[in-house]
Design a protein around this motif. Structure first.
Motif, short mmCIF file in Angstrom:
data_model
loop_
_atom_site.label_atom_id
_atom_site.label_comp_id
_atom_site.label_asym_id
_atom_site.label_seq_id
_atom_site.Cartn_x
_atom_site.Cartn_y
_atom_site.Cartn_z
N HIS A 102 6.71 31.03 -34.47
CA HIS A 102 5.88 30.50 -35.55
C HIS A 102 4.42 30.66 -35.11
CE1 HIS A 102 9.12 28.13 -37.75
NE2 HIS A 102 9.73 28.64 -36.69
N ASN A 183 -0.34 31.62 -41.82
CA ASN A 183 0.72 30.88 -41.12
C ASN A 183 2.08 31.46 -41.50
OD1 ASN A 183 -1.40 29.28 -40.33
ND2 ASN A 183 -0.83 27.52 -41.60
N VAL A 185 6.16 33.21 -39.82
CA VAL A 185 7.16 33.46 -38.78
C VAL A 185 7.13 34.95 -38.45
CG1 VAL A 185 9.61 33.37 -38.18
CG2 VAL A 185 8.60 31.57 -39.60
#
Length: 378
Positions: A102, A183, A185
Motif C-alpha cells: 500500500h 494512494n 495498492v
C-alpha cells in the motif's frame, strides 16, 4: 292380348305414382325423422351452453407504492489504475515496493542510478551564482553611467539562460525518480533492482480500490428511471451484498447493444473487495403506484402481448398490457393497471377480449393457492 295390355297399363300406373311420390320428397322423413328430433335438443343445449357467460374468479387488488428494481450484470473495477513507466533510461538503483504494498501519493516507487546528473545540477547552480554576480556589477556600473545599456541587457539575458539550464538539469535528475501518483495498492511490479530499463519501460501497476466501482450496462428502456446519486446495491459472487451510489451514467449508447454504461461507487476502506469480481447491480427508482399479483395471473393477448385480463363494468373481458416493476417472493409487482380493474385470476386463459363473463369474487384461499402459499395459512 287384352290381359297382357292390362298388366302393362297397371305397371305404367304404378311407375307414374312412384315417380310422383319421389318428387314430393316425403320419403326422407321415413328413416330420419326420429334422428332429427333427437339431434335438435342436443344442438339447442350446445347453443345455450355457448351463449351462457363463462364464470371467472376476479379480484380488485390493493394499490401499493413500490420502488422499481432494475437488475444488471456487472463486475467490480478499480477506481483508478495507472501503469508507471520510466522517464529516462538507466540502471535501477532503488525499488522499495513489492506487489501488494500500500502506497500513498508521492511515495517513492523506483529510483534510477543518478550517474553524472547531480554534478550537472551543481555546476548549473554555480553558473547561476556567477551570472547573478555579473548582473549585480553591471547594474552598479550602469547607474553611474560607466556601462552601456546593451551590455546590461546581455548580463540579464545570461542570467536567465543560466537559470534555464539549472531547471533542465534538475528536471533530468528528477526523471530518475518514479513516485506514486495517488494512494493505492501496487498490483504488479515488472522489473527487478539492478536491471537496466529503457525510457518508457513499464515498471509497476498501481490501482486504487477505495471506492471500488461496479460497472454494468443499463437498457435504454430503463434509463429514464435512474439518475446520478441514486442509491444502489451490488450482490457479489461470494454472496455478499454491498451498498453504494450511482456515480456515472454514460450519455452515449453502445452501437452494438444499445445500452448505456453505468458506474456504482462502493465504499471499500479496508480494500476487501477486489477488482474483477462478478456482481449483480440492483438499482431502485422512485416509488410508483402498482399492484402485487400471483405470477399465474399473467397471460398473453391474442396479439402475443404480455399482460392480464380483467372484467369491465359491463362484464366484458378487457386486456391490459403490464409494466413489470419488480419480481418479489410475494408475487409480481405490476404497473399500468387501472385502479378499478377487476382482474381475472382464474379462467383468464379460457376467455378472449370482448367475451361476456360471469365474474365471481375470488376468496382468500384461492388467491393464496395462486400465489403458491399453503392453503389455510394467514
Amino acid at each position: 292380348m287384352p290381359k297382357f295390355r292390362f298388366h302393362k297399363l297397371a305397371a305404367l300406373a304404378v311407375l307414374i305414382a312412384f315417380a310422383a311420390w319421389m318428387g314430393t320428397g316425403k320419403f326422407s322423413s321415413v328413416g330420419s325423422a326420429s334422428a332429427e328430433n333427437e339431434a335438435k335438443p342436443a344442438e339447442q343445449a350446445a347453443e345455450q351452453a355457448k351463449a351462457a357467460p363463462r364464470t371467472v374468479a376476479v379480484i380488485t387488488p390493493p394499490r401499493v407504492q413500490h420502488a422499481r428494481a432494475i437488475r444488471l450484470s456487472g463486475q467490480t473495477e478499480a477506481d483508478k489504475r495507472a501503469v508507471l513507466a520510466t522517464r529516462a533510461a538507466g540502471i535501477i538503483e532503488e525499488l522499495p515496493v513489492v506487489q501488494g504494498d500500500h502506497v500513498k501519493s508521492g511515495d517513492l516507487v523506483l529510483m534510477l542510478s543518478a550517474e553524472d546528473k547531480p554534478a550537472m545540477v551543481d555546476m548549473s547552480k554555480q553558473v547561476v551564482k556567477q551570472r547573478e554576480a555579473e548582473l549585480e556589477a553591471s547594474q552598479k556600473l550602469a547607474k553611474t553611467g560607466n556601462l552601456p545599456k546593451l551590455q546590461l541587457d546581455t548580463a540579464i539575458s545570461a542570467l536567465a539562460q543560466a537559470k534555464s539550464q539549472l531547471e533542465q538539469a534538475q528536471a533530468e535528475l528528477e526523471r530518475n525518480r518514479i513516485v506514486a501518483p495517488f494512494n493505492g495498492v501496487v498490483d504488479k511490479v515488472s522489473v527487478e533492482r539492478g536491471s537496466s530499463v529503457m525510457q518508457g519501460g513499464e515498471v509497476a501497476t498501481l490501482i486504487s480500490l477505495d471506492p471500488v466501482l461496479v460497472k454494468g450496462e443499463i437498457s435504454e428502456r430503463d434509463l429514464r428511471h435512474i439518475k446520478s446519486g441514486d442509491n444502489a446495491e451490488a450482490l457479489l459472487v461470494n454472496g455478499e451484498t454491498v451498498k453504494g451510489k450511482v456515480r456515472y451514467i454514460s450519455r452515449e449508447a453502445s452501437p452494438a447493444t444499445r445500452t448505456f454504461r453505468i458506474e456504482v461507487a462502493i465504499p471499500n476502506p479496508d480494500l476487501r473487495i477486489p477488482a474483477g469480481m462478478t456482481a449483480e447491480i440492483t438499482l431502485r427508482a422512485a416509488p410508483e403506484d402498482a399492484v402485487v399479483l400471483p405470477r399465474s395471473v399473467v397471460t398473453l393477448s391474442s396479439h402475443g402481448d404480455l399482460g392480464i385480463r380483467a372484467a369491465d363494468k359491463d362484464n366484458k373481458v378487457v386486456f391490459f398490457p403490464i409494466d413489470l416493476v419488480d419480481d418479489t417472493s410475494s408475487g409480481l409487482v405490476l404497473g399500468g393497471i387501472p385502479a378499478d380493474a377487476r382482474i381475472i385470476v382464474a379462467g383468464q386463459d379460457l376467455v378472449q377480449e370482448g367475451d361476456e363473463v360471469n365474474p365471481v369474487q375470488a376468496n382468500a384461499e384461492l388467491v393464496k393457492k395462486l400465489a403458491g402459499e399453503p392453503a389455510g395459512t394467514n
